[in-house]
Design an enzyme around this catalytic site. Structure first.
Site, mmCIF file in Angstrom:
data_model
loop_
_atom_site.group_PDB
_atom_site.id
_atom_site.type_symbol
_atom_site.label_atom_id
_atom_site.label_comp_id
_atom_site.label_asym_id
_atom_site.label_seq_id
_atom_site.Cartn_x
_atom_site.Cartn_y
_atom_site.Cartn_z
ATOM 1 N N SER A 183 0.830 -1.206 0.000
ATOM 2 C CA SER A 183 0.000 0.000 0.000
ATOM 3 C C SER A 183 0.865 1.257 0.000
ATOM 4 O O SER A 183 1.619 1.494 -0.941
ATOM 5 C CB SER A 183 -0.954 -0.051 1.195
ATOM 6 O OG SER A 183 -1.979 0.897 1.074
ATOM 7 N N ASP A 236 -9.849 -4.462 -4.301
ATOM 8 C CA ASP A 236 -9.071 -3.387 -3.683
ATOM 9 C C ASP A 236 -9.275 -2.102 -4.470
ATOM 10 O O ASP A 236 -9.091 -2.090 -5.691
ATOM 11 C CB ASP A 236 -7.591 -3.783 -3.697
ATOM 12 C CG ASP A 236 -6.669 -2.741 -3.083
ATOM 13 O OD1 ASP A 236 -7.164 -1.713 -2.582
ATOM 14 O OD2 ASP A 236 -5.449 -2.964 -3.117
ATOM 15 N N HIS A 247 -7.823 -5.503 -0.013
ATOM 16 C CA HIS A 247 -6.684 -4.740 0.493
ATOM 17 C C HIS A 247 -6.410 -5.168 1.937
ATOM 18 O O HIS A 247 -7.329 -5.368 2.716
ATOM 19 C CB HIS A 247 -7.018 -3.252 0.450
ATOM 20 C CG HIS A 247 -5.836 -2.362 0.633
ATOM 21 N ND1 HIS A 247 -5.072 -1.908 -0.415
ATOM 22 C CD2 HIS A 247 -5.285 -1.830 1.761
ATOM 23 C CE1 HIS A 247 -4.104 -1.128 0.047
ATOM 24 N NE2 HIS A 247 -4.205 -1.075 1.366
#
Length: 348
Positions: A195, A290, A320
Site C-alpha cells: 500500500s 481493492d 486490500h
C-alpha cells in the site's frame, strides 16, 4: 446465512484463528451469499472477515488518529498471529528528522551472508508501525529465507510529505552502506512494501536508478501499491466502500500526508508519473477487491513500457490488507507464500 448473534458467539468461542480454521463449506455458509463484482467473486474468507469486522465497532477513520493507530495495530497483530522467526533485533539510526527505528529479522537456520528485503509498511502514511507489521516481516523472512529490515518511518500528520519518502530513502542508503556488517549480501537487497509502503518502495527503486552513489535494489516486491496522487482510476470508486479500505480512509490519509499545495506528480509522491527506466525487476501483486487495484495494474504497464521485467499477479478474490492476514485462514497465507517465492527467486 448465519445470524449476527450466532456469528458473534462463534467468534467469542473460537477466536479469529479458530474460526478461520473451520472447513471451507462452513466458512462459505458463515460468510453469506457470494458477492461478485466485474466477474470477480469475493473469497469467502475475506467476505466472512468483512462481516465480522462490521460487528466490531467503528471504522479506524472515524476515530482520533491516536486511537485509530492503536486499533489498527491491534487488528493486524490479531490477523497476523504468532509467526515463527529465528531472531529479531531492534536498533536506531540517525534519520533526516531524528532517530529512525529499524527492526531486523533473521529466519531460522540462516547463517552467513544472505539476501535481504528492506520493508516499508502500509497504513496510508498515517497508520502502522513495526508492531503492526511484525507478522508480515516474520512470514516473508521465513518463507523467502532472507533477512528483513523493517523501517519505522515518520507518519503524518505530525510529519507530512516528503517525510515518509525521506526516511525510506535514508533507511535504504544506510542498509546498503552497512550491508556487509549486517550479514547482508550487498548485491542481493530488495525493497518492498504494501500500500503506502509499496508506494515508497517504488519511489526508492526509481530514485536509486537515477542516483550514482547508491546501491540500487536488486528486486522490488510491491504489494497492492498506491502509485498515483494525480488521477483516481475507476476501482477507487467502484470498490471504495465495503472492502476494508474505504474512500473515507484514503481521503483522510491523503489530507493528512499532504499540506495541500504539493505537485501531485512529484518524483517523491507518484511513481506512476515518473520515468521508471532502469528500475529493478518487480513482482507486483494486486487484489481484485481493492480500490487501489487499477493503479497497481497501471503501474505494471508503466514498468513494462520502461523495459522493466515485471511479474504481475492479481489475487482476484482478495481485499486490500491481505498481507497482514497471514495468521488466519488459507487464502491470504497462500497469496503471501506466492509473494515470498517471487522474492526468493528475484534475489537468487
Amino acid at each position: 446465512m448465519v445470524s449476527t448473534t450466532k456469528l458473534l458467539a462463534l467468534v467469542q468461542a473460537k477466536g479469529a484463528q479458530g474460526l478461520f480454521s473451520l472447513p471451507t463449506p462452513v466458512i462459505r455458509r458463515l460468510a453469506g451469499r457470494p458477492r461478485t463484482v466485474e466477474g470477480r467473486t469475493l473469497d469467502p474468507e475475506m467476505q466472512l472477515l468483512l462481516r465480522i469486522m462490521g460487528l466490531q465497532g467503528p471504522a479506524v477513520e472515524t476515530l482520533s488518529i491516536t486511537r485509530g493507530r492503536r486499533m489498527y495495530t491491534e487488528a493486524f497483530q490479531m490477523l497476523g498471529g504468532a509467526q515463527p522467526i529465528g531472531a529479531v533485533t531492534d536498533r536506531t539510526i540517525d534519520g533526516p528528522g531524528g532517530p529512525l527505528a529499524l527492526r531486523f529479522y533473521t529466519p531460522r537456520g540462516l547463517s552467513g551472508r544472505s539476501p535481504a528485503l528492506v520493508y516499508l509498511h502500509g497504513g496510508g502514511w498515517v497508520y502502522g508501525d513495526l508492531d503492526a507489521y511484525d507478522a508480515v516481516c516474520r512470514f516473508l523472512a521465513e518463507e523467502a529465507q532472507v533477512r528483513v529490515v523493517s523501517v519505522d518511518y515518520r507518519l503524518a500528520p505530525e510529519a507530512q510529505f516528503p517525510a515518509g519518502f525521506e526516511d525510506a530513502w535514508a533507511a535504504w542508503r544506510w542498509v546498503t552502506e552497512h550491508a556487509t556488517g549486517l550479514g547482508i549480501e550487498p548485491s542481493a537487497i530488495a525493497v518492498g512494501g504494501d500500500s503506502a509502503g509499496g508506494n515508497l518502495s517504488a519511489l526508492v527503486a526509481q530514485h536509486a536508478a537515477r542516483t550514482d552513489d547508491v546501491v540500487a535494489p536488486a528486486f522490488q516486491l510491491l504489494i497492492y501499491p498506491a502509485t498515483d496522487f494525480v488521477e483516481e482510476l475507476p476501482s477507487r470508486t467502484l470498490l471504495g466502500e465495503g472492502y476494508l479500505l474505504t474512500k473515507a480512509f484514503m481521503d483522510l490519509c491523503s489530507d493528512s500526508y499532504l499540506a495541500g499545495d504539493e505537485d501531485r506528480a512529484d518524483a517523491r509522491l507518484s511513481p506512476l508519473r515518473q520515468d521508471a527506466t532502469g528500475a529493478a525487476p518487480a513482482y507486483v501483486v494486486t487484489a481484485g477487491f481493492d480500490p487501489l487495484r487499477d493503479e497497481g495494474t497501471a503501474y505494471v504497464e508503466h514498468l513494462r513500457a520502461a523495459g522493466v521485467t515485471v511479474e504481475h499477479v492479481e489475487e482476484r478474490g482478495l481485499i486490500h490488507g491481505f498481507a497482514n492476514m497471514v495468521g488466519i485462514g488459507r487464502s491470504a497465507p497462500r497469496a503471501m507464500r506466492r509473494a515470498a517465492a517471487a522474492l526468493q527467486r528475484g534475489l537468487s
